[in-house]
Scaffold this active site. Structure first.
Site, PDB file in Angstrom:
ATOM      1  N   LYS A 273      18.421  -7.475  -9.519  1.00  0.00           N
ATOM      2  CA  LYS A 273      17.972  -8.951 -10.179  1.00  0.00           C
ATOM      3  C   LYS A 273      16.358  -9.103 -10.344  1.00  0.00           C
ATOM      4  O   LYS A 273      16.147  -9.898 -11.181  1.00  0.00           O
ATOM      5  CB  LYS A 273      18.864  -9.982  -9.351  1.00  0.00           C
ATOM      6  CG  LYS A 273      20.183  -9.742  -9.918  1.00  0.00           C
ATOM      7  CD  LYS A 273      21.034 -11.021  -9.819  1.00  0.00           C
ATOM      8  CE  LYS A 273      22.597 -10.806 -10.098  1.00  0.00           C
ATOM      9  NZ  LYS A 273      23.194 -12.163  -9.707  1.00  0.00           N
TER      10      LYS A 273
ATOM     11  N   LYS B 224      26.718  -0.042 -15.119  1.00  0.00           N
ATOM     12  CA  LYS B 224      27.868  -0.848 -14.851  1.00  0.00           C
ATOM     13  C   LYS B 224      27.864  -2.142 -15.938  1.00  0.00           C
ATOM     14  O   LYS B 224      26.809  -2.467 -16.381  1.00  0.00           O
ATOM     15  CB  LYS B 224      28.101  -1.527 -13.341  1.00  0.00           C
ATOM     16  CG  LYS B 224      27.221  -2.480 -13.308  1.00  0.00           C
ATOM     17  CD  LYS B 224      27.542  -3.124 -11.851  1.00  0.00           C
ATOM     18  CE  LYS B 224      26.382  -4.228 -11.875  1.00  0.00           C
ATOM     19  NZ  LYS B 224      26.693  -5.270 -10.953  1.00  0.00           N
TER      20      LYS B 224
ATOM     21  N   LYS C 246      28.025  -9.190 -17.036  1.00  0.00           N
ATOM     22  CA  LYS C 246      27.941 -10.296 -17.939  1.00  0.00           C
ATOM     23  C   LYS C 246      26.621 -10.960 -18.202  1.00  0.00           C
ATOM     24  O   LYS C 246      26.482 -11.693 -19.280  1.00  0.00           O
ATOM     25  CB  LYS C 246      28.791 -11.449 -17.504  1.00  0.00           C
ATOM     26  CG  LYS C 246      28.666 -11.989 -16.139  1.00  0.00           C
ATOM     27  CD  LYS C 246      29.386 -13.140 -15.746  1.00  0.00           C
ATOM     28  CE  LYS C 246      29.343 -13.590 -14.298  1.00  0.00           C
ATOM     29  NZ  LYS C 246      29.908 -12.985 -13.080  1.00  0.00           N
TER      30      LYS C 246
HETATM   31  P1  TYM Z   1      30.098 -11.216  -9.568  1.00  0.00           P
HETATM   32  O1  TYM Z   1      30.457 -12.569  -9.925  1.00  0.00           O
HETATM   33  O2  TYM Z   1      29.163 -10.356  -9.910  1.00  0.00           O
HETATM   34  O3  TYM Z   1      31.587 -10.509  -9.743  1.00  0.00           O
HETATM   35  C1  TYM Z   1      32.580 -10.861  -9.537  1.00  0.00           C
HETATM   36  C2  TYM Z   1      33.790  -9.658  -9.150  1.00  0.00           C
HETATM   37  O4  TYM Z   1      33.676  -8.658 -10.250  1.00  0.00           O
HETATM   38  C3  TYM Z   1      33.163  -7.480  -9.534  1.00  0.00           C
HETATM   39  N1  TYM Z   1      32.625  -6.715 -10.773  1.00  0.00           N
HETATM   40  C4  TYM Z   1      32.822  -5.413 -11.266  1.00  0.00           C
HETATM   41  N2  TYM Z   1      34.040  -4.481 -10.945  1.00  0.00           N
HETATM   42  C5  TYM Z   1      34.052  -3.539 -11.740  1.00  0.00           C
HETATM   43  N3  TYM Z   1      33.347  -3.176 -12.891  1.00  0.00           N
HETATM   44  C6  TYM Z   1      32.262  -4.065 -13.269  1.00  0.00           C
HETATM   45  N4  TYM Z   1      31.365  -3.590 -13.963  1.00  0.00           N
HETATM   46  C7  TYM Z   1      32.168  -5.229 -12.287  1.00  0.00           C
HETATM   47  N5  TYM Z   1      31.268  -6.114 -12.307  1.00  0.00           N
HETATM   48  C8  TYM Z   1      31.553  -7.219 -11.540  1.00  0.00           C
HETATM   49  C9  TYM Z   1      32.239  -7.663  -8.547  1.00  0.00           C
HETATM   50  O5  TYM Z   1      32.322  -6.588  -7.606  1.00  0.00           O
HETATM   51  C10 TYM Z   1      33.132  -8.752  -7.960  1.00  0.00           C
HETATM   52  O6  TYM Z   1      33.945  -8.477  -7.011  1.00  0.00           O
HETATM   53  N6  TYM Z   1      28.328 -11.665  -5.000  1.00  0.00           N
HETATM   54  C11 TYM Z   1      29.470 -11.505  -5.642  1.00  0.00           C
HETATM   55  C12 TYM Z   1      30.337 -13.034  -5.611  1.00  0.00           C
HETATM   56  C13 TYM Z   1      30.462 -13.377  -3.949  1.00  0.00           C
HETATM   57  C14 TYM Z   1      31.766 -12.765  -3.267  1.00  0.00           C
HETATM   58  C15 TYM Z   1      31.394 -13.653  -2.184  1.00  0.00           C
HETATM   59  C16 TYM Z   1      32.385 -11.984  -3.473  1.00  0.00           C
HETATM   60  C17 TYM Z   1      29.906 -14.411  -3.320  1.00  0.00           C
HETATM   61  N7  TYM Z   1      30.476 -14.581  -2.260  1.00  0.00           N
HETATM   62  C18 TYM Z   1      32.231 -13.469  -1.042  1.00  0.00           C
HETATM   63  C19 TYM Z   1      33.442 -11.585  -2.427  1.00  0.00           C
HETATM   64  C20 TYM Z   1      33.187 -12.471  -1.302  1.00  0.00           C
HETATM   65  C21 TYM Z   1      29.041 -11.403  -7.110  1.00  0.00           C
HETATM   66  O7  TYM Z   1      28.175 -11.770  -7.286  1.00  0.00           O
HETATM   67  O8  TYM Z   1      30.083 -11.174  -7.904  1.00  0.00           O
END
Ligand code: TYM
Length: 333
Positions: free
Chosen positions: A115, A198, A201
Site C-alpha cells: 500500500k 491477487k 478492489k
Molecule cells: P479486505 O477488506 O481487504 O478484504 C476482506 C476479506 O477478503 C479477503 N480477500 C481475498 N480473498 C481471496 N482472494 C482475494 N483476491 C482476496 N482479496 C481480499 C481478505 O483476505 C479478507 O479476509 N485487514 C482486513 C480487514 C480487517 C479484518 C480485521 C479482517 C480489519 N480488521 C479483523 C479480519 C479480522 C482487510 O483489509 O481485508
C-alpha cells in the site's frame, strides 16, 4: 470475557464495492459459522481511512457493505453486524496494543509495503500501525478464529504475537490467542488481467468482478480474462495461472471438487471454461444482488440493525477493554 460459544470475528473494509475474491476467500464462510459460534462481522471503516476516502462514498459504502453481509446470509439475530467506528473501544485498545507492537514487526508487513508503494504520496502513520488496529478488533472480543483470505494471514500472526506478548506480561487469561481460518481453495483469487497478482478492489475495473456487476459485465470481464497459449485445461497455478484461477472460481462457487472439474474439460477449450466461470459467478451473485438492492431501499431498517449490533458489540468490547486497562495499570474512573 466469558461467552458460552466460541467467538468468531472478521471484518471487511468498506473502501469500495467488494470483488468476488472477498466473497470467495472470506465472506461466503461468514454465514456458515453463525449457528455454532458467536460471530461478529464488522464493517471496518476506521481501517478504510488509512487510504484517502471521499466522505459521502465512504458512508454509502459502509451501508452497502452491511447490506451485502445480510444479503449473503448473515442473520443479525444470530450474528453481531456493526460498524467499527461505532464502538470506540477499537481505537482505545489499538492505542494500547500499539505500545506492545514493534516498529520492526510493522515494517515487515507486506500489505504495508504494497500500500505504501501504491499510495506513495500518503504513507501515513495509520497505514503503518493498521495491524495494531486489526489486532484490537480481534482481541477485544476474545475471538478464537478469524475467517480471512490468504493475504491477511500475516496480520493474524502479528495479532497472535502481540496477544502472547501481553499474556506473558499480564497473565495468560488476558487474551485468547486467535487462529486464522483460511480455506485451501479460493483463499487467493487472482486478478483477471494479471493472474500472478491477487484480485483487488483497488485495481483497475477490468481486473476484477465486482459483487454488484450486472451479468453482461461479468460475462465480458471473464471472456477477456487472461489465459495462456497452451490450450489445455489443467490446474497448474505455476504454469497456467489464468486457467487455474478460473478453475478455482468455478470450483469454489459450485463446490465441484477440482479433479472432477478439470476432468470435465478434457475435450473442451478456454471458451467453455470462461463461459462456465461467468455462469457460476452470475448464478451466485443474482440472488445476493437482488437482496442487496431490497435492503438498500430501506436504509432505516439497515441503520436500526447496525445500531443494535453496535450496542451488543460495545458491551462485549468494554469487558475486555476495562480488564486490559486495569492490568496495564490505568486507574479506575
Ligand atoms: P479486505 O477488506 O481487504 O478484504 C476482506 C476479506 O477478503 C479477503 N480477500 C481475498 N480473498 C481471496 N482472494 C482475494 N483476491 C482476496 N482479496 C481480499 C481478505 O483476505 C479478507 O479476509 N485487514 C482486513 C480487514 C480487517 C479484518 C480485521 C479482517 C480489519 N480488521 C479483523 C479480519 C479480522 C482487510 O483489509 O481485508
Amino acid at each position: 470475557m466469558k461467552t458460552e460459544r466460541p467467538v468468531i470475528f472478521s471484518g471487511i473494509q468498506p473502501s469500495g464495492i467488494l470483488q468476488i475474491g472477498n466473497y470467495i476467500g472470506a465472506l461466503r464462510y461468514f454465514p456458515l459459522l453463525q449457528d455454532d459460534n458467536q460471530c461478529l462481522y464488522c464493517i471496518v471503516d476506521m481501517h478504510a481511512i488509512t487510504v484517502r476516502q471521499d466522505p459521502a462514498k465512504l458512508r454509502h459504502n459502509s451501508r452497502s457493505l452491511a447490506a451485502l453481509y445480510l444479503a449473503c446470509g448473515i442473520d443479525p439475530k444470530k450474528s453481531i453486524v456493526y460498524i467499527q467506528s461505532h464502538v470506540s473501544a477499537h481505537a482505545e485498545l489499538a492505542w494500547i496494543l500499539n505500545c506492545f507492537t514493534y516498529f520492526g514487526e510493522l515494517s515487515r508487513m507486506t500489505q504495508f509495503k504494497d500500500k505504501s508503494a501504491k499510495h506513495a504520496d500518503n504513507i501515513n502513520a495509520g497505514l503503518f500501525t493498521y495491524p495494531a488496529l486489526m489486532a484490537s478488533d480481534i482481541l477485544l472480543y476474545q475471538a478464537k478464529a478469524v475467517p480471512v483470505g490468504d493475504d491477511q494471514k500475516q496480520h493474524i500472526e502479528l495479532t497472535r504475537d502481540v496477544a502472547i506478548r501481553m499474556n506473558n506480561i499480564y497473565g495468560d487469561d488476558l487474551f485468547i490467542v486467535p487462529e486464522p481460518l483460511i480455506h485451501k481453495t479460493g483463499s487467493k483469487v487472482m486478478s483477471l488481467q494479471e493472474p500472478t497478482r491477487k484480485m483487488s478492489k483497488s485495481d483497475a475495473d477490468e481486473t476484477f468482478v465486482s459483487m454488484l456487476d450486472a451479468p453482461e459485465i461479468v460475462k465480458k470481464k471473464l471472456k477477456r480474462a487472461v489465459t495462456d497459449s497452451l490450450g489445455r485445461v489443467t490446474y497448474d497455478a505455476q504454469n497456467q495461472p489464468g486457467v487455474s484461477n478460473l478453475l478455482t472460481i468455478i470450483s469454489s462457487l459450485t463446490n465441484k471438487p477440482m479433479d472432477a472439474l478439470v476432468a470435465s474439460y478434457e475435450d473442451k477449450g478456454y471458451g467453455a471454461l470462461k463461459a462456465d466461470a461467468a455462469e457460476a459467478v452470475i448464478e451466485t451473485l443474482g440472488p445476493i444482488q437482488a437482496e442487496h438492492a431490497r435492503l438498500m431501499n430501506d436504509t432505516a431498517a439497515l441503520d436500526a440493525i447496525l445500531k443494535g449490533g453496535a450496542e451488543r458489540a460495545n458491551v462485549l468490547a468494554n469487558r475486555t477493554l476495562d480488564e486490559v486497562k486495569r492490568r496495564v495499570g490505568f486507574t479506575a474512573r
